[in-house]
Motif scaffolding. Structure first.
Motif, PDB file in Angstrom:
ATOM      1  N   SER A  37      21.123  -7.357  11.030  1.00 46.03           N
ATOM      2  CA  SER A  37      20.551  -7.776  10.010  1.00 46.03           C
ATOM      3  C   SER A  37      20.971  -9.571   9.980  1.00 46.03           C
ATOM      4  O   SER A  37      22.197  -9.431  10.171  1.00 46.03           O
ATOM      5  CB  SER A  37      21.163  -7.239   8.579  1.00 46.03           C
ATOM      6  N   SER A  41      16.066 -14.293   9.155  1.00 47.99           N
ATOM      7  CA  SER A  41      14.454 -13.415   9.201  1.00 47.99           C
ATOM      8  C   SER A  41      14.627 -12.150   8.961  1.00 47.99           C
ATOM      9  O   SER A  41      15.738 -11.560   8.966  1.00 47.99           O
ATOM     10  CB  SER A  41      13.869 -13.775  10.326  1.00 47.99           C
ATOM     11  N   TYR A  42      13.646 -11.477   8.172  1.00 48.63           N
ATOM     12  CA  TYR A  42      13.818  -9.853   8.278  1.00 48.63           C
ATOM     13  C   TYR A  42      13.572  -9.273   9.675  1.00 48.63           C
ATOM     14  O   TYR A  42      12.943  -9.621  10.535  1.00 48.63           O
ATOM     15  CB  TYR A  42      12.600  -9.430   7.489  1.00 48.63           C
ATOM     16  N   ASN A  44      12.778  -6.091  11.423  1.00 50.63           N
ATOM     17  CA  ASN A  44      11.698  -4.735  11.275  1.00 50.63           C
ATOM     18  C   ASN A  44      12.080  -3.721  12.194  1.00 50.63           C
ATOM     19  O   ASN A  44      12.165  -3.773  13.418  1.00 50.63           O
ATOM     20  CB  ASN A  44      10.184  -5.307  11.542  1.00 50.63           C
ATOM     21  N   LYS A 117      12.308  -0.528  -2.074  1.00 53.18           N
ATOM     22  CA  LYS A 117      12.842  -1.906  -1.747  1.00 53.18           C
ATOM     23  C   LYS A 117      13.918  -1.984  -2.771  1.00 53.18           C
ATOM     24  O   LYS A 117      14.071  -1.233  -3.819  1.00 53.18           O
ATOM     25  CB  LYS A 117      12.059  -2.997  -2.134  1.00 53.18           C
ATOM     26  N   TRP A 148      12.135  -3.344   6.406  1.00 51.52           N
ATOM     27  CA  TRP A 148      12.509  -4.370   6.845  1.00 51.52           C
ATOM     28  C   TRP A 148      13.882  -4.593   6.136  1.00 51.52           C
ATOM     29  O   TRP A 148      14.055  -4.042   5.142  1.00 51.52           O
ATOM     30  CB  TRP A 148      11.748  -5.656   6.274  1.00 51.52           C
ATOM     31  N   GLN A 150      17.063  -7.715   5.769  1.00 51.40           N
ATOM     32  CA  GLN A 150      17.401  -8.939   5.576  1.00 51.40           C
ATOM     33  C   GLN A 150      18.876  -9.020   5.120  1.00 51.40           C
ATOM     34  O   GLN A 150      19.153  -8.719   3.993  1.00 51.40           O
ATOM     35  CB  GLN A 150      16.579 -10.077   5.242  1.00 51.40           C
TER      36      GLN A 150
END
Length: 159
Positions: A37, A41-42, A44, A117, A148, A150
């Motif tokens: 992580s 950026s994220y 995936n 999320k 995803w 982050q």
């Protein structure tokens, strides 16, 4: 020649059966897939629930897979998935739940989880965490088997 054909057919059948019913490599908390992580950026990750079991007892039949990451700094993580079927839980160790998060958060026996999320706050630098991704078995083979992640460093003026 007949014996050779029978042997070959039996071997292929056993091999295909084993492959078809194989569990994901990260089906257990003790064998998670290592992920990263980052703040830039994220990241995936895709997963597969085919033949996955669940390690946590429940009245609902779930399929789950496990991931592990080391938090690079003090801060938070954000996890996102397009699927309403994906549920996430974060652990310090196998069976030791984290108790802070947001968005559809439910607290049940100190379990923090969210669907689709959410944020998890106040994670500690250089600490290894386990992430459980799960769904009700009835939806295990539905679409959107990915997420995803982050991380965000704690703000310097955050007290």
């Amino acid at each position: 020649m007949k014996n050779y054909s029978l042997l070959l057919t039996t071997t292929l059948f056993l091999l295909l059966t084993t492959i078809a019913f194989a569990q994901p490599a990260n089906d257990a908390c003790s064998s998670p897939t290592i992920i990263t992580s980052t703040i830039t950026s994220y990241e995936n990750y895709s997963f597969n629930f085919t033949n996955a079991n669940t390690e946590i007892e429940s009245s609902v039949n779930y399929n789950d897979v496990w991931y592990e990451f080391e938090m690079p700094y003090d801060g938070n993580i954000y996890i996102f998935s397009y699927s309403i079927y994906n549920t996430f839980e974060l652990f310090n160790n196998c069976g030791d739940f984290i108790v802070n998060g947001s968005n559809n958060v439910t607290t049940n026996n100190s379990v923090i989880n969210f669907t689709q999320k959410g944020n998890i706050y106040a994670l500690t630098a250089n600490t290894t965490y386990r992430l459980r991704v799960f769904r009700a078995a009835a939806y295990a083979n539905s679409i959107q088997k990915q997420f995803w992640i982050q991380s965000f460093e704690k703000a310097t003026n955050d007290t």
